[in-house]
Design a protein around this motif. Structure first.
Motif, PDB file in Angstrom:
ATOM      1  N   ARG A  77       0.844  -1.183   0.000  1.00 43.56           N
ATOM      2  CA  ARG A  77       0.000   0.000   0.000  1.00 43.56           C
ATOM      3  C   ARG A  77       0.886   1.242   0.000  1.00 43.56           C
ATOM      4  NH1 ARG A  77      -2.553  -3.286  -1.538  1.00 43.56           N
ATOM      5  NH2 ARG A  77      -4.565  -4.113  -0.858  1.00 43.56           N
ATOM      6  N   THR A  78       1.417   1.543  -1.181  1.00 48.74           N
ATOM      7  CA  THR A  78       2.273   2.701  -1.374  1.00 48.74           C
ATOM      8  C   THR A  78       1.581   3.689  -2.298  1.00 48.74           C
ATOM      9  OG1 THR A  78       4.293   1.391  -1.117  1.00 48.74           O
ATOM     10  CG2 THR A  78       4.494   3.467  -2.308  1.00 48.74           C
ATOM     11  N   PRO A  79       1.604   4.998  -2.030  1.00 40.73           N
ATOM     12  CA  PRO A  79       1.011   5.959  -2.967  1.00 40.73           C
ATOM     13  C   PRO A  79       1.740   5.923  -4.307  1.00 40.73           C
ATOM     14  CG  PRO A  79       1.453   6.990  -0.837  1.00 40.73           C
ATOM     15  CD  PRO A  79       2.150   5.664  -0.832  1.00 40.73           C
ATOM     16  N   PHE A  80       1.004   5.723  -5.387  1.00 37.39           N
ATOM     17  CA  PHE A  80       1.586   5.690  -6.727  1.00 37.39           C
ATOM     18  C   PHE A  80       1.297   7.022  -7.412  1.00 37.39           C
ATOM     19  CE2 PHE A  80       0.634   0.905  -6.550  1.00 37.39           C
ATOM     20  CZ  PHE A  80       1.882   0.626  -6.004  1.00 37.39           C
ATOM     21  N   ILE A  81       2.297   7.885  -7.483  1.00 35.81           N
ATOM     22  CA  ILE A  81       2.105   9.211  -8.050  1.00 35.81           C
ATOM     23  C   ILE A  81       2.307   9.158  -9.564  1.00 35.81           C
ATOM     24  CG2 ILE A  81       2.924  10.205  -5.881  1.00 35.81           C
ATOM     25  CD1 ILE A  81       5.501  10.992  -7.305  1.00 35.81           C
ATOM     26  N   PRO A  82       1.859  10.170 -10.319  1.00 34.27           N
ATOM     27  CA  PRO A  82       2.101  10.183 -11.764  1.00 34.27           C
ATOM     28  C   PRO A  82       3.588  10.031 -12.075  1.00 34.27           C
ATOM     29  CG  PRO A  82       0.499  11.856 -11.192  1.00 34.27           C
ATOM     30  CD  PRO A  82       1.020  11.310  -9.887  1.00 34.27           C
ATOM     31  N   THR A  93      -2.726  -7.312  -8.856  1.00 35.84           N
ATOM     32  CA  THR A  93      -2.023  -7.463  -7.588  1.00 35.84           C
ATOM     33  C   THR A  93      -1.849  -8.940  -7.261  1.00 35.84           C
ATOM     34  OG1 THR A  93      -2.882  -5.364  -6.745  1.00 35.84           O
ATOM     35  CG2 THR A  93      -2.093  -6.945  -5.121  1.00 35.84           C
ATOM     36  N   MET A  94      -0.647  -9.293  -6.799  1.00 35.71           N
ATOM     37  CA  MET A  94      -0.334 -10.680  -6.450  1.00 35.71           C
ATOM     38  C   MET A  94      -0.461 -10.853  -4.932  1.00 35.71           C
ATOM     39  SD  MET A  94       3.031 -11.127  -8.880  1.00 35.71           S
ATOM     40  CE  MET A  94       3.828  -9.667  -8.166  1.00 35.71           C
ATOM     41  N   PRO A  95      -1.555 -11.430  -4.451  1.00 36.75           N
ATOM     42  CA  PRO A  95      -1.759 -11.564  -3.001  1.00 36.75           C
ATOM     43  C   PRO A  95      -0.623 -12.330  -2.334  1.00 36.75           C
ATOM     44  CG  PRO A  95      -3.767 -12.095  -4.205  1.00 36.75           C
ATOM     45  CD  PRO A  95      -2.683 -11.981  -5.224  1.00 36.75           C
ATOM     46  N   GLY A  96      -0.118 -11.754  -1.257  1.00 41.16           N
ATOM     47  CA  GLY A  96       0.930 -12.411  -0.488  1.00 41.16           C
ATOM     48  C   GLY A  96       2.338 -12.189  -1.000  1.00 41.16           C
ATOM     49  N   VAL A  97       2.473 -11.591  -2.184  1.00 44.56           N
ATOM     50  CA  VAL A  97       3.807 -11.321  -2.721  1.00 44.56           C
ATOM     51  C   VAL A  97       4.216  -9.933  -2.236  1.00 44.56           C
ATOM     52  CG1 VAL A  97       5.242 -11.126  -4.783  1.00 44.56           C
ATOM     53  CG2 VAL A  97       3.346 -12.765  -4.725  1.00 44.56           C
ATOM     54  N   THR A  98       4.837  -9.893  -1.066  1.00 44.03           N
ATOM     55  CA  THR A  98       5.212  -8.643  -0.427  1.00 44.03           C
ATOM     56  C   THR A  98       6.686  -8.332  -0.683  1.00 44.03           C
ATOM     57  OG1 THR A  98       5.842  -9.727   1.635  1.00 44.03           O
ATOM     58  CG2 THR A  98       3.522  -9.075   1.390  1.00 44.03           C
ATOM     59  N   ASN A 102      12.711  10.192   3.768  1.00 42.64           N
ATOM     60  CA  ASN A 102      11.487  10.511   3.028  1.00 42.64           C
ATOM     61  C   ASN A 102      11.148   9.455   1.989  1.00 42.64           C
ATOM     62  OD1 ASN A 102      10.776  13.368   4.017  1.00 42.64           O
ATOM     63  ND2 ASN A 102      12.949  13.541   3.519  1.00 42.64           N
ATOM     64  N   PHE A 103      12.170   8.779   1.469  1.00 38.64           N
ATOM     65  CA  PHE A 103      11.946   7.661   0.564  1.00 38.64           C
ATOM     66  C   PHE A 103      11.577   6.408   1.339  1.00 38.64           C
ATOM     67  CE2 PHE A 103      13.477   3.808  -1.501  1.00 38.64           C
ATOM     68  CZ  PHE A 103      12.910   3.902  -2.772  1.00 38.64           C
ATOM     69  N   ARG A 104      12.338   6.115   2.369  1.00 38.38           N
ATOM     70  CA  ARG A 104      12.148   4.868   3.098  1.00 38.38           C
ATOM     71  C   ARG A 104      10.739   4.760   3.693  1.00 38.38           C
ATOM     72  NH1 ARG A 104      15.215   0.796   5.090  1.00 38.38           N
ATOM     73  NH2 ARG A 104      14.015  -0.449   6.556  1.00 38.38           N
ATOM     74  N   GLY A 105      10.214   5.855   4.237  1.00 34.99           N
ATOM     75  CA  GLY A 105       8.911   5.799   4.901  1.00 34.99           C
ATOM     76  C   GLY A 105       7.821   5.203   4.015  1.00 34.99           C
ATOM     77  N   PRO A 106       7.418   5.885   2.942  1.00 39.57           N
ATOM     78  CA  PRO A 106       6.314   5.383   2.129  1.00 39.57           C
ATOM     79  C   PRO A 106       6.674   4.199   1.247  1.00 39.57           C
ATOM     80  CG  PRO A 106       7.176   7.407   1.190  1.00 39.57           C
ATOM     81  CD  PRO A 106       7.874   7.218   2.505  1.00 39.57           C
ATOM     82  N   ILE A 107       7.923   4.067   0.822  1.00 34.59           N
ATOM     83  CA  ILE A 107       8.279   3.046  -0.162  1.00 34.59           C
ATOM     84  C   ILE A 107       8.687   1.728   0.500  1.00 34.59           C
ATOM     85  CG2 ILE A 107       9.717   2.493  -2.142  1.00 34.59           C
ATOM     86  CD1 ILE A 107       7.773   4.902  -2.475  1.00 34.59           C
ATOM     87  N   LEU A 108       9.560   1.781   1.489  1.00 34.71           N
ATOM     88  CA  LEU A 108      10.039   0.549   2.110  1.00 34.71           C
ATOM     89  C   LEU A 108       9.238   0.168   3.350  1.00 34.71           C
ATOM     90  CD1 LEU A 108      13.915   1.044   1.806  1.00 34.71           C
ATOM     91  CD2 LEU A 108      12.350  -0.136   0.252  1.00 34.71           C
ATOM     92  N   ASP A 109       8.814   1.170   4.142  1.00 39.82           N
ATOM     93  CA  ASP A 109       8.081   0.879   5.375  1.00 39.82           C
ATOM     94  C   ASP A 109       6.570   1.011   5.208  1.00 39.82           C
ATOM     95  OD1 ASP A 109      10.540   0.479   6.591  1.00 39.82           O
ATOM     96  OD2 ASP A 109      10.685   2.559   7.271  1.00 39.82           O
ATOM     97  N   GLU A 110       6.127   1.490   4.036  1.00 39.97           N
ATOM     98  CA  GLU A 110       4.702   1.605   3.698  1.00 39.97           C
ATOM     99  C   GLU A 110       3.934   2.475   4.694  1.00 39.97           C
ATOM    100  OE1 GLU A 110       2.734  -2.007   2.466  1.00 39.97           O
ATOM    101  OE2 GLU A 110       4.629  -2.879   1.791  1.00 39.97           O
ATOM    102  N   THR A 111       4.515   3.634   5.028  1.00 36.79           N
ATOM    103  CA  THR A 111       3.768   4.615   5.808  1.00 36.79           C
ATOM    104  C   THR A 111       2.771   5.312   4.887  1.00 36.79           C
ATOM    105  OG1 THR A 111       5.515   6.238   5.385  1.00 36.79           O
ATOM    106  CG2 THR A 111       5.675   4.973   7.415  1.00 36.79           C
ATOM    107  N   ASP A 112       1.933   6.161   5.436  1.00 31.41           N
ATOM    108  CA  ASP A 112       0.789   6.670   4.693  1.00 31.41           C
ATOM    109  C   ASP A 112       1.090   7.850   3.772  1.00 31.41           C
ATOM    110  OD1 ASP A 112      -0.817   4.779   5.867  1.00 31.41           O
ATOM    111  OD2 ASP A 112      -1.476   6.095   7.489  1.00 31.41           O
ATOM    112  N   VAL A 113       2.102   8.645   4.073  1.00 32.10           N
ATOM    113  CA  VAL A 113       2.293   9.925   3.386  1.00 32.10           C
ATOM    114  C   VAL A 113       3.575   9.914   2.553  1.00 32.10           C
ATOM    115  CG1 VAL A 113       2.572  12.403   3.683  1.00 32.10           C
ATOM    116  CG2 VAL A 113       1.052  11.135   5.206  1.00 32.10           C
ATOM    117  N   LEU A 114       3.463  10.400   1.311  1.00 32.45           N
ATOM    118  CA  LEU A 114       4.616  10.502   0.419  1.00 32.45           C
ATOM    119  C   LEU A 114       4.825  11.960   0.048  1.00 32.45           C
ATOM    120  CD1 LEU A 114       5.451   8.207  -2.595  1.00 32.45           C
ATOM    121  CD2 LEU A 114       5.536  10.689  -2.852  1.00 32.45           C
ATOM    122  N   ASP A 115       5.999  12.478   0.357  1.00 34.21           N
ATOM    123  CA  ASP A 115       6.374  13.857   0.023  1.00 34.21           C
ATOM    124  C   ASP A 115       7.286  13.795  -1.199  1.00 34.21           C
ATOM    125  OD1 ASP A 115       7.509  16.400  -0.181  1.00 34.21           O
ATOM    126  OD2 ASP A 115       7.550  16.713   1.988  1.00 34.21           O
TER     127      ASP A 115
END
Length: 245
Positions: free
Chosen positions: A25-30, A47-52, A162-175
């Motif tokens: 669950r990562t924000p996918f920006i344009p 989406t591939m269920p379970g493929v994390t 700022n990269f690690r949060g939303p992309i690797l740790d799947e936090t909610d906000v992407l700057d």
């Protein structure tokens, strides 16, 4: 009028590229592989269920192979002309998926490394920016290095907050502005350390939105998932030539 035959597995028609998505669950920006507005042609996501990401970067975990292959086959049955993914580390499954379908497969932007290298001289180098340097293991790169004619220098973004949060740790906000600064800084640092870098490859599917900024800062060509996808789509869906000689 042409005659059409139903595809029993298809829910919709007219898609060019099929895209296998990790279960995240990562924000996918344009500009991101996961944002459909990135493309000038229709794409089909699955989406591939379970493929994390955590399971994917554990190269010993082959239990996901069947799920990945089944989802690739479903995309093929839906009529796409080629299949990609949204993670460079899907390179682990490139060979098995390519052997399981009858259409082109390009699961990782890393597949472009031999091509980019072939354009450079032996004293030049490719700069690779990846999501996590520690996880970009040598066994993943070895088949590609064998076809490379120049050096490869790698840096990762696992310590960029700022990269690690939303992309690797799947936090909610992407700057996106903050991430752009981190990506450009990583490129400039690697370029200072290795001034022979003459081209860039972005491994992560979340990085194409920042390719322009990397090029503006370094003046060098930048390749990524989107350059790969656009190239294969253009080859698979050729149009009549209407230009001028």
């Amino acid at each position: 009028m042409p005659r059409y035959i139903v595809r029993r597995q298809a829910e919709s028609y007219g898609h060019d590229i099929g895209i296998l998505l990790l279960d995240c669950r990562t924000p996918f920006i344009p500009g991101d592989v996961g944002n459909a507005r990135t493309y000038g042609f229709p794409v089909l996501y699955r989406t591939m269920p379970g493929v994390t990401l955590d399971r994917l970067i554990n190269q010993a975990d082959r239990s996901m192979e069947q799920v990945i292959v089944e989802n690739a086959r479903t995309l093929e049955q839906s009529g796409v002309c080629a299949i990609t993914s949204d993670c460079g580390y899907m390179m682990h499954f490139q060979e098995v998926v390519a052997a399981s379908v009858q259409i082109p497969v390009m699961l990782s932007s890393l597949l472009q490394l031999p091509f980019v290298s072939a354009m450079l001289g032996p004293d030049q180098a490719v700069g690779l920016i990846c999501a996590n340097r520690q996880r970009l293991t040598e066994d993943l790169l070895a088949p590609l290095r064998a076809s490379m004619r120049c050096n490869l220098h790698i840096t990762g973004l696992e310590h960029a907050p700022n990269f690690r949060g939303p992309i690797l740790d799947e936090t909610d906000v992407l700057d996106s502005d903050a991430i752009e600064g981190e990506v450009v800084a990583a490129a400039l640092d690697l370029k200072r350390e290795h001034p022979e870098i003459e081209a860039w490859l972005l491994e992560c599917s979340n990085l194409p939105p920042y390719a322009h900024a990397v090029q503006a800062a370094t003046g060098k060509p930048v390749f990524d998932f989107v350059t790969m996808i656009n190239s294969v789509q253009a080859a698979a869906r050729r149009q009549p030539f209407n230009g001028y000689y």
